[in-house]
Design a protein around this motif. Structure first.
Motif, PDB file in Angstrom:
ATOM      1  N   GLN A   4      42.847  51.076  42.336  1.00 55.86           N
ATOM      2  CA  GLN A   4      43.406  49.954  41.727  1.00 55.86           C
ATOM      3  C   GLN A   4      43.530  49.877  40.239  1.00 55.86           C
ATOM      4  O   GLN A   4      44.614  49.352  39.732  1.00 55.86           O
ATOM      5  N   GLN A   5      42.517  50.536  39.316  1.00 58.74           N
ATOM      6  CA  GLN A   5      43.161  50.586  37.990  1.00 58.74           C
ATOM      7  C   GLN A   5      44.350  51.361  37.714  1.00 58.74           C
ATOM      8  O   GLN A   5      45.156  51.260  36.905  1.00 58.74           O
ATOM      9  N   ASP A   6      44.537  52.434  38.450  1.00 53.31           N
ATOM     10  CA  ASP A   6      45.695  53.116  38.585  1.00 53.31           C
ATOM     11  C   ASP A   6      47.160  52.241  38.779  1.00 53.31           C
ATOM     12  O   ASP A   6      48.061  52.567  38.034  1.00 53.31           O
ATOM     13  N   ILE A   7      46.887  51.621  40.037  1.00 52.22           N
ATOM     14  CA  ILE A   7      48.210  50.570  40.294  1.00 52.22           C
ATOM     15  C   ILE A   7      48.385  49.607  39.138  1.00 52.22           C
ATOM     16  O   ILE A   7      49.509  49.389  38.770  1.00 52.22           O
ATOM     17  N   LEU A 173      49.866  44.376  46.005  1.00 53.18           N
ATOM     18  CA  LEU A 173      49.555  45.746  45.751  1.00 53.18           C
ATOM     19  C   LEU A 173      48.416  46.381  45.854  1.00 53.18           C
ATOM     20  O   LEU A 173      48.081  47.300  45.455  1.00 53.18           O
ATOM     21  N   GLY A 174      47.589  45.441  46.735  1.00 57.34           N
ATOM     22  CA  GLY A 174      46.282  45.899  47.112  1.00 57.34           C
ATOM     23  C   GLY A 174      45.289  45.489  45.961  1.00 57.34           C
ATOM     24  O   GLY A 174      44.302  46.282  45.952  1.00 57.34           O
ATOM     25  N   LEU A 175      45.730  44.604  45.015  1.00 62.00           N
ATOM     26  CA  LEU A 175      44.669  44.243  43.834  1.00 62.00           C
ATOM     27  C   LEU A 175      43.852  43.220  44.184  1.00 62.00           C
ATOM     28  O   LEU A 175      44.296  42.469  45.112  1.00 62.00           O
ATOM     29  N   PRO A 176      42.787  42.972  43.601  1.00 61.47           N
ATOM     30  CA  PRO A 176      41.939  41.712  43.667  1.00 61.47           C
ATOM     31  C   PRO A 176      42.653  40.445  43.505  1.00 61.47           C
ATOM     32  O   PRO A 176      43.709  40.453  42.485  1.00 61.47           O
ATOM     33  N   THR A 177      42.483  39.474  44.284  1.00 61.03           N
ATOM     34  CA  THR A 177      43.083  38.388  44.108  1.00 61.03           C
ATOM     35  C   THR A 177      41.969  37.307  43.490  1.00 61.03           C
ATOM     36  O   THR A 177      42.360  36.019  43.364  1.00 61.03           O
ATOM     37  N   VAL A 179      40.450  36.175  40.314  1.00 61.46           N
ATOM     38  CA  VAL A 179      41.047  36.473  38.954  1.00 61.46           C
ATOM     39  C   VAL A 179      40.044  37.187  38.055  1.00 61.46           C
ATOM     40  O   VAL A 179      40.391  37.998  37.289  1.00 61.46           O
ATOM     41  N   GLU A 180      38.650  36.964  38.294  1.00 60.49           N
ATOM     42  CA  GLU A 180      37.784  37.764  37.307  1.00 60.49           C
ATOM     43  C   GLU A 180      37.733  39.128  37.695  1.00 60.49           C
ATOM     44  O   GLU A 180      37.501  39.926  36.791  1.00 60.49           O
ATOM     45  N   HIS A 181      37.952  39.659  39.052  1.00 56.12           N
ATOM     46  CA  HIS A 181      38.018  40.913  39.339  1.00 56.12           C
ATOM     47  C   HIS A 181      39.162  41.556  38.832  1.00 56.12           C
ATOM     48  O   HIS A 181      39.149  42.841  38.582  1.00 56.12           O
ATOM     49  N   LEU A 182      40.364  40.919  38.964  1.00 59.61           N
ATOM     50  CA  LEU A 182      41.455  41.437  38.530  1.00 59.61           C
ATOM     51  C   LEU A 182      41.640  41.636  36.988  1.00 59.61           C
ATOM     52  O   LEU A 182      42.243  42.514  36.906  1.00 59.61           O
ATOM     53  N   ALA A 183      40.980  40.704  36.425  1.00 59.97           N
ATOM     54  CA  ALA A 183      40.811  40.852  34.921  1.00 59.97           C
ATOM     55  C   ALA A 183      39.994  42.216  34.434  1.00 59.97           C
ATOM     56  O   ALA A 183      40.247  42.713  33.548  1.00 59.97           O
TER      57      ALA A 183
END
Length: 215
Positions: A4-7, A173-177, A179-183
């Protein structure tokens, strides 16, 4: 998590430019003119037009030197409509000229032309800030979200914030939805660029290329 960090980093590399930066304003200064121009962009982006057209409209306001509420107040409705028409707003130029006047009137009467007063009144309460923004004519849920997404670079009490458009792209993109996890995928100073990058990925329909760039 590493994937996820790579994306996230790939999205930043491809599309990591805030819309405020594209408009040519520096929100980090937290001065009235950049905040006013961001509010105008939020209004224009809320209209039923393409994102690049909304940006051209906001840039046209800058070219006309309507970069503060006082300067805009001295413009006529016909002048504003003509500027929007030349920017490509052939179908909604008159409506937008009226909306902008009403938005500006409220900004001057309620906040004396300075959105920092709105910030002070919200006092870090996201719901209060969103509610206040939606009192401006033409600014609905979408426009308020756009403003808050961008302004968190200057108003860190609203960090992290991601609007629905950014979170929808994150999900694709398979990233967290959440907001705290996305950040948590990027440094705090990079988060406004990340949420802008997600929106730009959606606009460009560039999901495959972002995944490929992530390796």
């Amino acid at each position: 998590m590493a994937r996820q960090q790579d994306i996230a980093q790939a999205a930043l590399r491809r599309h990591g430019r805030t819309f405020a930066a594209e408009l040519g304003v520096r929100l980090q200064r937290n001065t009235p003119s950049p905040l006013f121009r961001l509010l105008c962009l939020s209004l224009l982006t809320s209209a039923p037009v393409q994102a690049d057209l909304a940006m051209r409209g906001a840039q046209a306001l800058g070219t006309a030197d309507w970069t503060t509420p006082d300067k805009l107040r001295r413009s006529s409705w016909a002048e504003r409509a003509a500027v929007f028409n030349r920017a490509g707003y052939a179908r909604v130029d008159e409506k937008t000229a009226t909306q902008l006047e009403r938005l500006n009137d409220r900004l001057l009467s309620e906040y004396r032309g300075d959105l920092r007063r709105l910030r002070d009144e919200a006092d870090g309460d996201l719901r209060a800030a969103r509610k206040a923004l939606k009192q401006f004519h033409g600014i609905g849920e979408t426009g308020a979200g756009i403003f808050l997404r961008e302004v968190q670079a200057a108003w860190p009490e609203f960090h992290p914030f991601a609007d629905k458009a950014a979170l929808k792209a994150a999900e694709k993109l398979g990233l967290p939805t959440e907001v705290e996890h996305l950040a948590g995928l990027v440094e705090p100073r990079e988060f406004p660029r990340l949420v802008a990058a997600l929106v730009r990925t959606q606009l460009a329909k560039d999901f495959g290329a972002v995944r490929s760039a992530a390796g």
